[in-house]
Design an enzyme around this catalytic site. Structure first.
Site, PDB file in Angstrom:
ATOM      1  N   ASP A 574       0.772  -1.361  -0.003  1.00  0.00           N
ATOM      2  CA  ASP A 574       0.076  -0.019   0.010  1.00  0.00           C
ATOM      3  C   ASP A 574       0.947   1.252  -0.027  1.00  0.00           C
ATOM      4  O   ASP A 574       2.124   1.131   0.359  1.00  0.00           O
ATOM      5  CB  ASP A 574      -0.951   0.237   1.448  1.00  0.00           C
ATOM      6  CG  ASP A 574      -1.971  -1.221   1.272  1.00  0.00           C
ATOM      7  OD1 ASP A 574      -2.122  -1.822   0.244  1.00  0.00           O
ATOM      8  OD2 ASP A 574      -2.705  -1.164   2.278  1.00  0.00           O
ATOM      9  N   HIS A 716       4.009  -2.284   2.921  1.00  0.00           N
ATOM     10  CA  HIS A 716       3.909  -0.771   2.277  1.00  0.00           C
ATOM     11  C   HIS A 716       5.114  -0.558   1.490  1.00  0.00           C
ATOM     12  O   HIS A 716       6.127  -0.817   2.192  1.00  0.00           O
ATOM     13  CB  HIS A 716       3.610   0.014   3.511  1.00  0.00           C
ATOM     14  CG  HIS A 716       2.342  -0.091   4.146  1.00  0.00           C
ATOM     15  ND1 HIS A 716       2.288  -1.000   5.167  1.00  0.00           N
ATOM     16  CD2 HIS A 716       1.163   0.689   3.984  1.00  0.00           C
ATOM     17  CE1 HIS A 716       0.825  -1.184   5.685  1.00  0.00           C
ATOM     18  NE2 HIS A 716       0.225   0.072   5.130  1.00  0.00           N
TER      19      HIS A 716
HETATM   20 ZN    ZN Z   1      -2.479   3.113   3.746  1.00  0.00          ZN
END
Ligand code: ZN
Length: 764
Positions: A574, A716
């Site tokens: 992400d 991430h």
């Molecule tokens: Zn996020």
């Protein structure tokens, strides 16, 4: 011989006795009674001006009467010569070649004397040398004709001795060439006419210094001029060049220094017939010249020679016509044969060379042959690489347009595709392909039901190849469009029904394979689905459908082969993209032939578009993570919609494909979010907390401890620690039998039919 010699001696003795008596008598009586005696020593000889008659003078004489008779004629008085002391007379009325007899008698006031003895002679005019000068090959002598001569004898003085060097029969030939002469010397000559035992008088004449004439070698046509070649004369200090044509006499052209033995005549005209001669000049003396000269029938070399790779694999050589040319000769050389060879003789001003090797560079030159036999020099050289037309040009209708494919040409740096519509004759360029290894192109600018013809030409740099004149023709009918999706039982293909044909062939080409493999042959046009239960696992699988008996081929679609019976996991990242970390992750995925899903923040997409492109090209899935990383549960419906729509637009702008899945920031979902996000939403089943600890080993151990078949792992791509963790966990997952798949692949292979507005966290 001996007899006549004695007779002359006796005759001379008698004349002497009479002479003595006459002298004695003349002093004896009175003058009235004196009768002049006959003149003695009466002789006629040929001289330069006529017959010279001489005698011994007689005493008591007032003059002489001279008589002449032609052979068998009568004597006539031809002169009255006054004066007793006269002793000679020249008969200038004598005709050359005629025989005469002369007699003379002396007279005084009272009496005429007795006639002298007769003297006979054939008069021969003295040949006068009018020329003794250098000509080509020697010294030429020319003299005046002596009428009636049996011939001429030519003498040359060598060391004060008269040497007869030639005898010429008859009186007509008055010219002789003394070839036995040396350069830079002069000689003395005389010519004597003769008839029987009689000879004309003579006078020596000194020739001019003999200069050897240059030996002419040739006169050759070049581009725009004729070049004359000769052999040098040793002592010459310059040369003079002359030219004549059929209509003109010799005309001086130019003087050339002794350093040279050639001359360029640039004043020639096409179709002109020229003869050249060259004189050597040595001080003030000229050599003679070769009367035959050297000939050049000038014709200029063709201009405007152009080469073109032509229909049916030939090189077309074309040139401007040359006025006065009857034929042309085409010469060629190439990288294998570096000297010009004649390849054609033609009356046309073009030639098609079919004896060519593709990719080989050829040089051409053309000569003109004149109507009068001259040949021009070479035209300017022109070069071209033989570029044959690509073979096996195949046309197929696809779902997108007409697909044109051809064989690769080793020499090509690119290809040009030309098209014409229906029966029109207007060919237009539809595509420039700037790669020699590309061998197909799909023309999407076509309309269903229309007929098109295509030409394919290879190019090499700026050189263009040949092509089929009429091209290859096809009627375009849109091919079915195929879609493919994963299922637990394999890859399922669906397509729309073809308008023509007798059925379908389902074909597959896996990554690394060169040919399409037919998976199934379907004999009904109504069968519109097929399941490939065993794609090539771990590789790209391309699928297409060929309509049987119709030249229609669908576009291909691509899916990665995933084994439903083997474990799989969806790694997700992400908040990116972020070049340093995203690329670190993509590097390791590429190495292990795996894929992941990137839920991107829309506002970052324009900045990191290279990352987006690379993700797409590696088969990774790009998901939507809102435009501003907005917690969607705390905003209204319209903001939810725009946050999703803006990111989709940003991604589509780069890849051409909008994301089809969403992960909400923080994983926050409520009923408003579900109602307004028109895509399936995905949270996770393994939370690595990489954002919190920023520690690669904790990420690695979190995955190792929690992963299972069907997991969705949250990470991430913002942190170096996450990149490092990915480098470690990917090899571990692969080693432990996991397939690295995207979120959408995972759900499809696991048979989970995802719905818009619904939230998913795993595939088990
Ligand atoms: Zn996020």
């Amino acid at each position: 011989m001996k007899k006549s010699f004695s007779a002359i001696l006796i005759l001379l003795a008698v004349i002497n006795i009479f002479a003595i008596c006459a002298t004695t008598i003349s002093f004896a009586g009175d003058i009235e009674d004196v009768i002049p005696s006959a003149p003695e020593n009466f002789v006629a000889v040929n001289s330069a001006t006529g017959v010279n008659i001489s005698w011994s003078p007689v005493e008591n004489t007032a003059g002489y009467k001279l008589y002449r008779s032609e052979i068998d004629g009568e004597y006539e008085e031809i002169a009255d010569i006054r004066g007793f002391a006269e002793n000679s007379f020249t008969d200038i009325t004598a005709q050359s070649g005629a025989e005469y007899k002369y007699q003379i008698k002396a007279y005084n006031a009272f009496n005429e004397g007795e006639l002298s003895a007769e003297s006979s002679i054939i008069y021969l005019k003295q040949p006068t040398l009018t020329k003794a000068g250098s000509v080509y090959g020697g010294i030429e002598l020319i003299w005046d004709k002596s009428e009636g001569a049996d011939g001429y004898t030519i003498y040359r003085k060598n060391d004060n001795e008269d040497i007869a060097i030639a005898e010429i029969q008859g009186d007509e030939t008055t010219l002789f060439l003394d070839e036995d002469v040396k350069n830079n010397k002069k000689y003395q000559y005389t010519v004597i006419a003769y008839k029987g035992i009689y000879r004309s008088s003579f006078a020596y004449k000194t020739s001019k210094i003999y200069i050897t004439a240059p030996t002419l070698k040739k006169a050759k046509n070049y581009n725009g001029y004729v070049k004359v070649y000769w052999e040098k004369t040793k002592t010459a200090d310059k040369y003079r060049v002359y030219r004549k044509t059929a209509d003109t006499d010799w005309k001086y052209l130019d003087t050339v220094s002794k350093k040279y033995s050639t001359f360029k005549d640039e004043t020639v005209k096409n179709g002109g017939k020229y003869i050249y001669m060259v004189r050597a000049i040595d001080g003030k003396y000229n050599s003679g010249y070769d009367r035959a000269g050297v000939k050049a029938n000038y014709v200029s070399a063709p201009k405007g020679v152009e080469l073109k790779n032509y229909y049916s694999n030939s090189i077309k050589v074309q040139w401007d016509k040359v006025s006065g040319a009857e034929k042309y000769v085409v010469y060629r050389k190439d990288t294998k044969n570096d000297s010009f060879e004649k390849v054609e003789e033609t009356k046309k001003n073009q030639f098609k060379d079919t004896d060519i090797v593709n990719g080989r560079k050829y040089t051409y030159s053309v000569k003109a042959k004149g109507e009068n036999g001259g040949t021009s020099g070479y035209s300017k050289n022109v070069k071209l690489t033989a570029l044959k037309r690509p073979t096996e040009i195949k046309l197929n209708c696809t779902s997108a347009g007409v697909n044109i494919s051809w064989t690769k040409m080793s020499s090509a740096t690119g290809y040009r595709i030309y098209r014409k519509t229906g029966s029109s004759s207007d060919w237009s360029l539809v595509k420039k392909i700037n790669s020699g290894s590309t061998t197909s192109y799909t023309d999407e600018g076509v309309k269903d039901g229309k007929t098109y013809s295509y030409r394919v030409m290879q190019v090499k740099g700026s050189e263009k190849g040949s092509y089929l004149k009429d091209g290859v023709t096809i009627k375009f009918v849109k091919a079915p469009k195929v879609s493919a999706k994963h299922s637990p039982e394999g890859i399922v293909l669906n397509w729309n029904k073809a308008k023509i044909g007798t059925g379908y062939e389902v074909q597959r080409k896996a990554q690394g394979e060169k040919k399409w493999k037919t998976l199934a042959t379907l004999s009904s046009l109504n069968t519109l689905t097929y399941r490939d239960s065993k794609p090539v696992y771990g590789k790209k699988n391309y699928y297409r459908v060929v309509v049987r008996d119709a030249n229609l081929i669908s576009d291909s679609c691509l899916l990665y082969g995933i084994n439903p019976n083997k474990k799989m996991v969806a790694l997700t990242y992400d908040d990116g993209p972020y070049t340093p970390v995203t690329n670190q992750i993509l590097d390791v995925l590429e190495e292990y032939n795996g894929r992941a899903t990137f839920f991107v923040v829309g506002s970052r997409v324009p900045t990191y578009k290279d990352c987006i492109k690379r993700e797409a090209s590696l088969g990774c899935e790009i998901g939507n993570h809102t435009y501003n990383h907005t917690i969607l549960t705390s905003v209204n419906a319209s903001t939810i919609k725009s946050e999703i729509a803006d990111t989709n637009a940003a991604v589509k702008n780069i890849t051409g494909q909008a994301p089809k899945i969403v992960r909400t920031p923080g994983g926050a979902v409520n009923s408003t979010v579900k109602a307004n996000v028109k895509y399936p939403m995905f949270n996770w089943s393994v939370d690595t907390l990489d954002w919190k600890y920023r520690n690669s080993s904790s990420v690695v151990s979190s995955i190792k401890n929690n992963v299972r078949d069907g997991s969705i792992v949250l990470m991430h791509d913002l942190y170096g620690s996450t990149g490092t963790a990915t480098e470690q966990i990917v090899p571990w997952l692969v080693k432990n039998g996991y397939q690295l798949v995207t979120v959408s692949e995972l759900m499809a292979v696991k048979g989970i039919d995802v719905q818009k507005g619904q939230l998913y966290t795993r595939a088990y």
